[in-house]
Write a protein that holds these residues in place. Structure first.
Motif, PDB file in Angstrom:
ATOM      1  N   ILE A 164      -7.355-107.598 -55.474  1.00  0.00           N
ATOM      2  CA  ILE A 164      -6.872-108.902 -55.931  1.00  0.00           C
ATOM      3  C   ILE A 164      -5.792-109.349 -54.961  1.00  0.00           C
ATOM      4  O   ILE A 164      -4.770-108.681 -54.819  1.00  0.00           O
ATOM      5  N   HIS A 165      -5.991-110.452 -54.275  1.00  0.00           N
ATOM      6  CA  HIS A 165      -5.021-110.947 -53.300  1.00  0.00           C
ATOM      7  C   HIS A 165      -3.949-111.739 -54.037  1.00  0.00           C
ATOM      8  O   HIS A 165      -3.948-112.967 -54.050  1.00  0.00           O
ATOM      9  N   SER A 166      -3.013-111.013 -54.639  1.00  0.00           N
ATOM     10  CA  SER A 166      -2.007-111.645 -55.482  1.00  0.00           C
ATOM     11  C   SER A 166      -0.995-112.453 -54.685  1.00  0.00           C
ATOM     12  O   SER A 166      -0.262-113.263 -55.250  1.00  0.00           O
ATOM     13  N   ASP A 167      -0.917-112.240 -53.361  1.00  0.00           N
ATOM     14  CA  ASP A 167       0.006-113.014 -52.546  1.00  0.00           C
ATOM     15  C   ASP A 167      -0.612-114.310 -52.043  1.00  0.00           C
ATOM     16  O   ASP A 167       0.056-115.105 -51.382  1.00  0.00           O
ATOM     17  N   ASP A 168      -1.884-114.516 -52.341  1.00  0.00           N
ATOM     18  CA  ASP A 168      -2.588-115.703 -51.862  1.00  0.00           C
ATOM     19  C   ASP A 168      -2.997-116.539 -53.076  1.00  0.00           C
ATOM     20  O   ASP A 168      -4.138-116.503 -53.521  1.00  0.00           O
ATOM     21  N   VAL A 169      -2.038-117.281 -53.625  1.00  0.00           N
ATOM     22  CA  VAL A 169      -2.265-118.056 -54.843  1.00  0.00           C
ATOM     23  C   VAL A 169      -2.405-119.526 -54.490  1.00  0.00           C
ATOM     24  O   VAL A 169      -1.533-120.109 -53.841  1.00  0.00           O
ATOM     25  N   HIS A 170      -3.509-120.121 -54.910  1.00  0.00           N
ATOM     26  CA  HIS A 170      -3.755-121.533 -54.645  1.00  0.00           C
ATOM     27  C   HIS A 170      -2.976-122.384 -55.633  1.00  0.00           C
ATOM     28  O   HIS A 170      -2.682-121.967 -56.758  1.00  0.00           O
ATOM     29  N   TYR A 171      -2.626-123.609 -55.204  1.00  0.00           N
ATOM     30  CA  TYR A 171      -1.871-124.486 -56.096  1.00  0.00           C
ATOM     31  C   TYR A 171      -2.691-124.920 -57.312  1.00  0.00           C
ATOM     32  O   TYR A 171      -2.150-125.423 -58.286  1.00  0.00           O
ATOM     33  N   ALA A 172      -4.007-124.722 -57.254  1.00  0.00           N
ATOM     34  CA  ALA A 172      -4.841-125.032 -58.415  1.00  0.00           C
ATOM     35  C   ALA A 172      -4.763-123.928 -59.462  1.00  0.00           C
ATOM     36  O   ALA A 172      -5.404-124.009 -60.501  1.00  0.00           O
ATOM     37  N   GLY A 173      -3.975-122.882 -59.169  1.00  0.00           N
ATOM     38  CA  GLY A 173      -3.817-121.803 -60.130  1.00  0.00           C
ATOM     39  C   GLY A 173      -4.912-120.757 -60.033  1.00  0.00           C
ATOM     40  O   GLY A 173      -5.254-120.125 -61.030  1.00  0.00           O
ATOM     41  N   THR A 174      -5.475-120.555 -58.859  1.00  0.00           N
ATOM     42  CA  THR A 174      -6.530-119.561 -58.668  1.00  0.00           C
ATOM     43  C   THR A 174      -6.060-118.477 -57.713  1.00  0.00           C
ATOM     44  O   THR A 174      -5.092-118.650 -56.975  1.00  0.00           O
ATOM     45  N   MET A 175      -6.777-117.361 -57.733  1.00  0.00           N
ATOM     46  CA  MET A 175      -6.429-116.215 -56.908  1.00  0.00           C
ATOM     47  C   MET A 175      -7.729-115.608 -56.382  1.00  0.00           C
ATOM     48  O   MET A 175      -8.748-115.629 -57.063  1.00  0.00           O
TER      49      MET A 175
ATOM     50  N   LEU B  67     -10.379-112.777 -55.127  1.00  0.00           N
ATOM     51  CA  LEU B  67     -10.809-111.407 -55.382  1.00  0.00           C
ATOM     52  C   LEU B  67     -11.804-111.001 -54.306  1.00  0.00           C
ATOM     53  O   LEU B  67     -12.740-111.746 -53.992  1.00  0.00           O
ATOM     54  N   GLU B  68     -11.596-109.829 -53.724  1.00  0.00           N
ATOM     55  CA  GLU B  68     -12.506-109.290 -52.712  1.00  0.00           C
ATOM     56  C   GLU B  68     -12.896-107.878 -53.121  1.00  0.00           C
ATOM     57  O   GLU B  68     -12.039-107.101 -53.541  1.00  0.00           O
TER      58      GLU B  68
ATOM     59  N   ASP C 217     -15.193 -93.957 -47.440  1.00  0.00           N
ATOM     60  CA  ASP C 217     -15.765 -94.745 -48.527  1.00  0.00           C
ATOM     61  C   ASP C 217     -15.253 -96.179 -48.463  1.00  0.00           C
ATOM     62  O   ASP C 217     -14.044 -96.422 -48.567  1.00  0.00           O
ATOM     63  N   PRO C 218     -16.142 -97.167 -48.276  1.00  0.00           N
ATOM     64  CA  PRO C 218     -15.691 -98.553 -48.120  1.00  0.00           C
ATOM     65  C   PRO C 218     -15.446 -99.273 -49.436  1.00  0.00           C
ATOM     66  O   PRO C 218     -15.023-100.426 -49.443  1.00  0.00           O
ATOM     67  N   ARG C 219     -15.733 -98.616 -50.559  1.00  0.00           N
ATOM     68  CA  ARG C 219     -15.620 -99.318 -51.837  1.00  0.00           C
ATOM     69  C   ARG C 219     -14.178 -99.656 -52.171  1.00  0.00           C
ATOM     70  O   ARG C 219     -13.278 -98.857 -51.963  1.00  0.00           O
ATOM     71  N   HIS C 220     -13.989-100.845 -52.677  1.00  0.00           N
ATOM     72  CA  HIS C 220     -12.657-101.264 -53.123  1.00  0.00           C
ATOM     73  C   HIS C 220     -12.807-102.541 -53.927  1.00  0.00           C
ATOM     74  O   HIS C 220     -13.840-103.223 -53.884  1.00  0.00           O
ATOM     75  N   ALA C 221     -11.797-102.852 -54.689  1.00  0.00           N
ATOM     76  CA  ALA C 221     -11.697-104.130 -55.403  1.00  0.00           C
ATOM     77  C   ALA C 221     -10.251-104.580 -55.258  1.00  0.00           C
ATOM     78  O   ALA C 221      -9.347-103.930 -55.785  1.00  0.00           O
TER      79      ALA C 221
END
Length: 472
Positions: free
Chosen positions: A204-215, A217-218, A198-202
């Motif tokens: 959150i790439h919490s280790d990849d945080v942009h300096y603009a304060g964004t994260m 999601l895949e 099953d390829p389904r997943h959600a």
């Protein structure tokens, strides 16, 4: 000449021709691949030296929380004494979890994927590619048997490991059917076998945080779910535009997804007329999410091009002051401002249990588990007495050797708390928030708020045949 150059420090790289630079790059890449293959051999050999039988008290004591055998690869791979992974990770400068993954991949390749292992050691397949295959075969559900893993090994080795994620998923699905590892609907089209993975997943790439304060999601969603989500985001974006937002469509869709996360879980209760705490608009309060953000009281701390910046405990990432203001401005956000805690004060209590005020101070001081290179947030850790608390000291009229005070407390995740209690790992606090660790093999590490540093070379280890005294 090229082999003698160690880099720009050697003073000769700037004089190399284009052909020489390409040759140097090729040689360095080959050396990197060789080193990665050698590291897999070292990891597998380290596991060989620490089988479950190496646990001193395995046959003599049953100590709750003590070391046990750790299955870290698939069926047919040997077991490993779990605490040995911490020492390997420390010398490599990685977390215990990363060391566990490295050893697991090495054992999976050597014992269950031997053809691929041989190609790695021969230099025909890079270690990273083989490890990506091992990661899949270890965690496939249902579990691959030894025979099934051998089938995957033969197929992957035939193409020298050159399989992408989608191809590998299809190969594993075919393997599961071929070896009858899962019940298959006889009416199903054989070409649809890949659906068993099953390829389904959600994610959150919490280790990849942009300096603009964004994260980032895949996600991979069911078609119906994806279309419903797309419509909900489109509707939310249009609603924000109608309310006066002049942000771009992408920004408004992103904000709409956040709104869904805060309110969608309560819609069923609202439509069914359930009672409970409601906001002014009549909707139930959104599910509560607790975040801990820390800002300098004078706002003279770190400032980026995006504005004043603070620190969020969750993930140890930066957060912008403007973001915090926007969160506080949301009518559905409950904000609690706690009093400033002096991290330099040495708080204490005569009891063994750590009171909330001291626990909070230790959490804010340490931020994460204080074991070398561990990054588990301190708020989910145990609070450990660096020097062990003696429960009989008061009754016997002796001074307490391990008082419950800030200068004798540290945040340790459960695994490293057990490691410290039941092995020869030792540490001490040299100053508030700074800890010096000594491993069973004599390696020294300093952990402070800036991270972990290897202090010096290893000292001769203690005789391995003399077990450390353990508490019954």
């Amino acid at each position: 000449m090229i082999e003698a150059l160690a880099g720009p420090q050697a003073g000769g790289v700037d004089d190399l021709t284009a052909s020489d630079l390409l040759a140097l790059a090729r040689d360095r890449k080959a050396a990197e691949d060789r080193a990665a293959a050698d590291l897999l051999v070292v990891a597998a050999r380290w596991a060989d030296l620490h089988p479950p039988e190496s646990i001193h008290d395995a046959a003599a004591f049953a100590v709750p929380g003590c070391e046990h055998e750790e299955p870290i690869a698939g069926q047919g791979a040997p077991l490993v004494a779990e605490f040995c992974l911490a020492e390997l990770g420390a010398v490599l400068g990685v977390s215990t979890t990363a060391a566990k993954k490295l050893v697991g991949h090495a054992l999976e390749l050597r014992h269950r994927l031997p053809r691929l292992w041989g190609q790695v050691q021969a230099g025909r397949v890079p270690a990273w590619r083989a490890r990506s295959v091992a990661e899949v075969t270890i965690h496939t559900s249902p579990t691959l048997t030894v025979e099934a893993a051998a089938f995957v090994d033969a197929q992957v080795a035939a193409v020298a490991g050159r399989v992408g994620p989608a191809q590998l998923d299809r190969l594993v699905a075919e393997t599961i059917k071929r070896f009858h590892l899962a019940d298959v609907d006889p009416t199903q089209d054989p070409e649809d076998g890949y659906l068993h993975v099953d390829p389904r997943h959600a994610t959150i790439h919490s280790d990849d945080v942009h300096y603009a304060g964004t994260m980032r999601l895949e996600a991979e969603l069911d078609i119906a779910d994806a279309l419903d989500l797309d419509r909900a985001l489109a509707h939310g974006a249009e609603t924000l535009k109608a309310l006066g937002s002049d942000a771009s469509l992408g920004v408004r869709r992103s904000a709409a997804l956040g709104d869904l996360a805060r309110t969608q879980t309560a819609l069923d209760l609202h439509t069914q007329g359930a009672t409970g705490i409601r906001d002014a608009d009549g909707l139930p309060a959104a599910r509560e999410v607790v975040l801990h953000a820390h800002f300098d009281a004078t706002l003279d701390g770190l400032t980026t091009v995006f504005g004043p910046t603070g620190r969020m405990e969750e993930g140890q990432r930066l957060v912008l002051l403007d973001q915090l203001r926007s969160w506080c401005g949301d009518s559905r956000t409950r904000v609690t401002i706690k009093p400033v805690i002096d991290l330099n004060a040495d708080l204490s209590t005569p009891a063994y249990e750590v009171p909330d005020r001291i626990r909070e101070q230790v959490i804010l001081r340490d931020r994460t588990c204080v074991f070398p290179w561990c990054t588990r947030p301190a708020r989910g850790c145990d609070i450990d007495h660096v020097d062990e608390y003696d429960h009989h000291a008061d009754a016997e009229g002796r001074p307490q050797p391990g008082p419950t005070r800030t200068s004798n407390l540290a945040a340790l995740c459960r695994f490293h708390h057990r490691l410290k209690t039941h092995t020869a790992w030792r540490y001490q606090m040299t100053e508030p928030g700074t800890f010096e660790w000594t491993s069973p093999h004599g390696h020294h590490y300093r952990r402070d708020r800036h991270g972990t540093t290897a202090v010096d070379q290893a000292e001769p280890p203690c005789p391995p045949d003399i077990p450390r005294p353990r508490r019954p």
